[in-house]
Write a protein that holds these residues in place. Structure first.
Motif, PDB file in Angstrom:
ATOM      1  N   ALA A   2       0.851  -1.192   0.000  1.00 21.79           N
ATOM      2  CA  ALA A   2       0.000   0.000   0.000  1.00 21.79           C
ATOM      3  C   ALA A   2       0.885   1.240   0.000  1.00 21.79           C
ATOM      4  O   ALA A   2       1.802   1.352   0.820  1.00 21.79           O
ATOM      5  CB  ALA A   2      -0.910   0.002   1.227  1.00 21.79           C
ATOM      6  N   ASP A   3       0.599   2.174  -0.900  1.00 20.34           N
ATOM      7  CA  ASP A   3       1.355   3.423  -0.907  1.00 20.34           C
ATOM      8  C   ASP A   3       1.152   4.172   0.406  1.00 20.34           C
ATOM      9  O   ASP A   3       2.075   4.756   0.948  1.00 20.34           O
ATOM     10  CB  ASP A   3       0.920   4.324  -2.064  1.00 20.34           C
ATOM     11  CG  ASP A   3       1.446   3.847  -3.409  1.00 20.34           C
ATOM     12  OD1 ASP A   3       2.294   2.934  -3.449  1.00 20.34           O
ATOM     13  OD2 ASP A   3       1.003   4.397  -4.431  1.00 20.34           O
TER      14      ASP A   3
ATOM     15  N   TYR B 150      -4.686   4.447   0.169  1.00 17.56           N
ATOM     16  CA  TYR B 150      -4.455   5.266  -1.019  1.00 17.56           C
ATOM     17  C   TYR B 150      -3.348   4.671  -1.878  1.00 17.56           C
ATOM     18  O   TYR B 150      -2.384   4.103  -1.363  1.00 17.56           O
ATOM     19  CB  TYR B 150      -4.045   6.692  -0.626  1.00 17.56           C
ATOM     20  CG  TYR B 150      -5.132   7.457   0.071  1.00 17.56           C
ATOM     21  CD1 TYR B 150      -6.182   8.023  -0.649  1.00 17.56           C
ATOM     22  CD2 TYR B 150      -5.125   7.612   1.448  1.00 17.56           C
ATOM     23  CE1 TYR B 150      -7.190   8.728  -0.014  1.00 17.56           C
ATOM     24  CE2 TYR B 150      -6.125   8.314   2.093  1.00 17.56           C
ATOM     25  CZ  TYR B 150      -7.155   8.865   1.361  1.00 17.56           C
ATOM     26  OH  TYR B 150      -8.150   9.553   2.000  1.00 17.56           O
ATOM     27  N   ASP B 151      -3.500   4.848  -3.184  1.00 24.98           N
ATOM     28  CA  ASP B 151      -2.466   4.479  -4.133  1.00 24.98           C
ATOM     29  C   ASP B 151      -2.235   5.669  -5.045  1.00 24.98           C
ATOM     30  O   ASP B 151      -3.181   6.184  -5.649  1.00 24.98           O
ATOM     31  CB  ASP B 151      -2.883   3.262  -4.962  1.00 24.98           C
ATOM     32  CG  ASP B 151      -1.768   2.838  -5.896  1.00 24.98           C
ATOM     33  OD1 ASP B 151      -0.735   2.362  -5.385  1.00 24.98           O
ATOM     34  OD2 ASP B 151      -1.903   3.021  -7.116  1.00 24.98           O
TER      35      ASP B 151
ATOM     36  N   GLN C 262      -5.970  -3.776  -7.587  1.00 17.53           N
ATOM     37  CA  GLN C 262      -4.919  -3.468  -6.625  1.00 17.53           C
ATOM     38  C   GLN C 262      -5.472  -3.013  -5.281  1.00 17.53           C
ATOM     39  O   GLN C 262      -5.140  -3.579  -4.235  1.00 17.53           O
ATOM     40  CB  GLN C 262      -3.984  -2.406  -7.198  1.00 17.53           C
ATOM     41  CG  GLN C 262      -2.904  -1.986  -6.225  1.00 17.53           C
ATOM     42  CD  GLN C 262      -2.004  -0.902  -6.788  1.00 17.53           C
ATOM     43  OE1 GLN C 262      -2.080  -0.543  -7.956  1.00 17.53           O
ATOM     44  NE2 GLN C 262      -1.142  -0.375  -5.944  1.00 17.53           N
ATOM     45  N   LEU C 263      -6.303  -1.982  -5.270  1.00 20.73           N
ATOM     46  CA  LEU C 263      -6.822  -1.474  -4.002  1.00 20.73           C
ATOM     47  C   LEU C 263      -7.756  -2.471  -3.324  1.00 20.73           C
ATOM     48  O   LEU C 263      -7.773  -2.578  -2.090  1.00 20.73           O
ATOM     49  CB  LEU C 263      -7.539  -0.138  -4.204  1.00 20.73           C
ATOM     50  CG  LEU C 263      -6.623   1.062  -4.385  1.00 20.73           C
ATOM     51  CD1 LEU C 263      -7.434   2.315  -4.717  1.00 20.73           C
ATOM     52  CD2 LEU C 263      -5.761   1.303  -3.164  1.00 20.73           C
TER      53      LEU C 263
ATOM     54  N   THR D  89     -12.808   1.369   5.211  1.00 16.89           N
ATOM     55  CA  THR D  89     -13.978   2.173   4.832  1.00 16.89           C
ATOM     56  C   THR D  89     -13.756   2.983   3.557  1.00 16.89           C
ATOM     57  O   THR D  89     -14.696   3.561   3.033  1.00 16.89           O
ATOM     58  CB  THR D  89     -14.380   3.122   5.968  1.00 16.89           C
ATOM     59  OG1 THR D  89     -13.245   3.910   6.351  1.00 16.89           O
ATOM     60  CG2 THR D  89     -14.893   2.336   7.166  1.00 16.89           C
ATOM     61  N   GLY D  90     -12.526   3.008   3.068  1.00 15.98           N
ATOM     62  CA  GLY D  90     -12.255   3.734   1.834  1.00 15.98           C
ATOM     63  C   GLY D  90     -10.959   3.268   1.205  1.00 15.98           C
ATOM     64  O   GLY D  90     -10.032   2.854   1.898  1.00 15.98           O
ATOM     65  N   ALA D  91     -10.921   3.330  -0.111  1.00 19.87           N
ATOM     66  CA  ALA D  91      -9.715   3.012  -0.877  1.00 19.87           C
ATOM     67  C   ALA D  91      -9.772   3.852  -2.141  1.00 19.87           C
ATOM     68  O   ALA D  91     -10.763   3.808  -2.874  1.00 19.87           O
ATOM     69  CB  ALA D  91      -9.647   1.523  -1.192  1.00 19.87           C
TER      70      ALA D  91
END
Length: 150
Positions: free
Chosen positions: A69-70, A83-84, A102-103, A124-126
């Motif tokens: 993961a970034d 995040y990416d 990916q995410l 909860t978020g990507a």
């Protein structure tokens, strides 16, 4: 400060002066918008891990899924936002639905507890973040493809 840090990192890590100048010019063009949107991201969750490797076994198989993961942010409720960063175009919803996973894979690894000390946690978020001039984002389809390693 962002441009000074970028210059120092590129000077240290990139041996080609022309490439350094191109990247610094690109960063300078997007820096203002990136920082504006970064305030919004940090209102949701606090950046915590960067370039973090994770892994999780796929239940019922001899397969282990790996991913890096970034950036992983932790929200006040303990959930994660992943995040990416992308230097090229963001994947479209159709691309994410069909092959750009990916995410979704990183979210599944997090849900399974594959990012070390974080343990099993809700994602909860990507989001993909474009590092082009406009600094756009694209959300991963977590609602229609909930993170799970089958």
């Amino acid at each position: 400060a962002l441009l000074e840090t970028a210059s120092a990192v590129l000077t240290r890590d990139c041996p080609w002066p022309m490439v350094r100048r191109l990247w610094l010019a690109r960063i300078a063009r997007m820096a203002g918008r990136f920082l504006e949107t970064e305030v919004e991201r940090q209102d949701i969750a606090m950046p915590t891990l960067y370039e973090e490797w994770g892994e999780a076994p796929v239940p019922g198989t001899d397969v282990t899924v790996f991913g890096k993961a970034d950036r992983i942010d932790i929200a006040p409720d303990g959930s994660l936002v992943i995040y990416d960063y992308k230097s090229g175009p963001l994947p479209t919803p159709k691309q994410q639905d069909r092959f750009d996973k990916q995410l979704l894979i990183e979210a599944a690894i997090a849900t399974a507890g594959g990012f070390g000390a974080l343990g099993p946690v809700t994602v909860t978020g990507a989001h993909y973040i474009s590092l082009k001039d406009e600094v756009k984002t694209a959300a991963a389809p977590l609602a229609s493809q909930p993170p799970a390693l089958i």
